[in-house]
Design a protein around this motif. Structure first.
Motif, PDB file in Angstrom:
ATOM      1  N   MET A   1      62.846  49.038  24.593  1.00  0.00           N
ATOM      2  CA  MET A   1      62.990  49.926  25.738  1.00  0.00           C
ATOM      3  C   MET A   1      62.901  51.373  25.254  1.00  0.00           C
ATOM      4  N   ASP A   2      62.035  52.100  25.896  1.00  0.00           N
ATOM      5  CA  ASP A   2      61.794  53.491  25.521  1.00  0.00           C
ATOM      6  C   ASP A   2      62.759  54.408  26.261  1.00  0.00           C
ATOM      7  N   LEU A   3      63.801  54.840  25.566  1.00  0.00           N
ATOM      8  CA  LEU A   3      64.816  55.698  26.196  1.00  0.00           C
ATOM      9  C   LEU A   3      64.431  57.164  26.205  1.00  0.00           C
ATOM     10  N   GLU A   4      63.273  57.490  25.644  1.00  0.00           N
ATOM     11  CA  GLU A   4      62.788  58.877  25.683  1.00  0.00           C
ATOM     12  C   GLU A   4      62.211  59.217  27.051  1.00  0.00           C
ATOM     13  N   ARG A   5      61.905  58.214  27.824  1.00  0.00           N
ATOM     14  CA  ARG A   5      61.336  58.404  29.161  1.00  0.00           C
ATOM     15  C   ARG A   5      62.421  58.868  30.138  1.00  0.00           C
ATOM     16  N   ASP A   6      61.995  59.400  31.281  1.00  0.00           N
ATOM     17  CA  ASP A   6      62.934  59.808  32.326  1.00  0.00           C
ATOM     18  C   ASP A   6      63.278  58.660  33.264  1.00  0.00           C
ATOM     19  N   GLU A   7      62.420  57.660  33.308  1.00  0.00           N
ATOM     20  CA  GLU A   7      62.586  56.486  34.169  1.00  0.00           C
ATOM     21  C   GLU A   7      62.230  55.243  33.353  1.00  0.00           C
ATOM     22  N   PRO A   8      62.733  54.078  33.745  1.00  0.00           N
ATOM     23  CA  PRO A   8      62.353  52.854  33.033  1.00  0.00           C
ATOM     24  C   PRO A   8      60.841  52.638  33.119  1.00  0.00           C
ATOM     25  N   GLU A   9      60.272  52.056  32.072  1.00  0.00           N
ATOM     26  CA  GLU A   9      58.836  51.812  32.063  1.00  0.00           C
ATOM     27  C   GLU A   9      58.464  50.749  33.097  1.00  0.00           C
ATOM     28  N   ALA A  10      57.234  50.812  33.548  1.00  0.00           N
ATOM     29  CA  ALA A  10      56.720  49.847  34.519  1.00  0.00           C
ATOM     30  C   ALA A  10      56.742  48.460  33.899  1.00  0.00           C
ATOM     31  N   GLY A  11      56.961  47.480  34.727  1.00  0.00           N
ATOM     32  CA  GLY A  11      56.930  46.101  34.260  1.00  0.00           C
ATOM     33  C   GLY A  11      58.285  45.512  33.937  1.00  0.00           C
ATOM     34  N   TRP A  21      69.031  51.737  32.156  1.00  0.00           N
ATOM     35  CA  TRP A  21      69.901  52.830  32.623  1.00  0.00           C
ATOM     36  C   TRP A  21      71.222  52.850  31.865  1.00  0.00           C
ATOM     37  N   VAL A  22      71.765  51.675  31.560  1.00  0.00           N
ATOM     38  CA  VAL A  22      73.013  51.603  30.788  1.00  0.00           C
ATOM     39  C   VAL A  22      72.836  52.314  29.447  1.00  0.00           C
ATOM     40  N   ALA A  23      71.755  51.971  28.753  1.00  0.00           N
ATOM     41  CA  ALA A  23      71.504  52.584  27.443  1.00  0.00           C
ATOM     42  C   ALA A  23      71.172  54.064  27.588  1.00  0.00           C
ATOM     43  N   LYS A  24      70.368  54.399  28.571  1.00  0.00           N
ATOM     44  CA  LYS A  24      69.988  55.807  28.799  1.00  0.00           C
ATOM     45  C   LYS A  24      71.231  56.658  29.035  1.00  0.00           C
ATOM     46  N   GLY A  25      72.216  56.092  29.695  1.00  0.00           N
ATOM     47  CA  GLY A  25      73.455  56.811  29.986  1.00  0.00           C
ATOM     48  C   GLY A  25      74.466  56.771  28.853  1.00  0.00           C
ATOM     49  N   GLY A  26      74.071  56.225  27.721  1.00  0.00           N
ATOM     50  CA  GLY A  26      74.960  56.221  26.562  1.00  0.00           C
ATOM     51  C   GLY A  26      76.127  55.257  26.680  1.00  0.00           C
ATOM     52  N   PHE A  27      75.968  54.193  27.466  1.00  0.00           N
ATOM     53  CA  PHE A  27      77.014  53.185  27.629  1.00  0.00           C
ATOM     54  C   PHE A  27      78.309  53.817  28.157  1.00  0.00           C
ATOM     55  N   ALA A  28      78.140  54.750  29.080  1.00  0.00           N
ATOM     56  CA  ALA A  28      79.288  55.459  29.657  1.00  0.00           C
ATOM     57  C   ALA A  28      79.112  55.535  31.170  1.00  0.00           C
ATOM     58  N   VAL A  29      80.217  55.698  31.864  1.00  0.00           N
ATOM     59  CA  VAL A  29      80.176  55.870  33.310  1.00  0.00           C
ATOM     60  C   VAL A  29      79.622  57.258  33.608  1.00  0.00           C
TER      61      VAL A  29
END
Length: 96
Positions: A1-11, A21-29
């Motif tokens: 999963m590419d977390l450098e993107r602003d949105e999840p990749e297609a597919g 989103w969990v990882a993008k948010g740093g595993f935090a609320v």
């Protein structure tokens, strides 16, 4: 999963998007956690969504609610911390 993107990749499936989103948010609320939670709630009763939902409430610190969602998903926590469970969920979804 590419977390450098602003949105999840297609597919990615919705559960995979939620995990992104969990990882993008740093595993935090926070805002990313909220996006993941919206996805998880969209299909309650579907095991993959319920398992993500369980992880989200574990991250939130609501252990009893987390336990409820793990039971609904028919799965137990994988590992001693949310990141380990996240990795297990990603691997399981990629195998599916």
């Amino acid at each position: 999963m590419d977390l450098e993107r602003d949105e999840p990749e297609a597919g990615l499936t919705p559960p995979e998007q939620a995990l992104w989103w969990v990882a993008k948010g740093g595993f935090a609320v926070g805002p990313a956690w909220e996006r993941a939670h919206e996805i998880a709630q969209a299909s309650e009763g579907v095991a993959a969504y319920d398992r993500v939902h369980a992880l989200l409430h574990w991250i939130e610190g609501d252990r009893s609610n987390s336990d409820y969602w793990y039971r609904r998903a028919g799965k137990a926590r994988a590992g001693a911390d949310p990141r380990a469970d996240w990795e297990a969920q990603v691997a399981d979804l990629q195998r599916a």
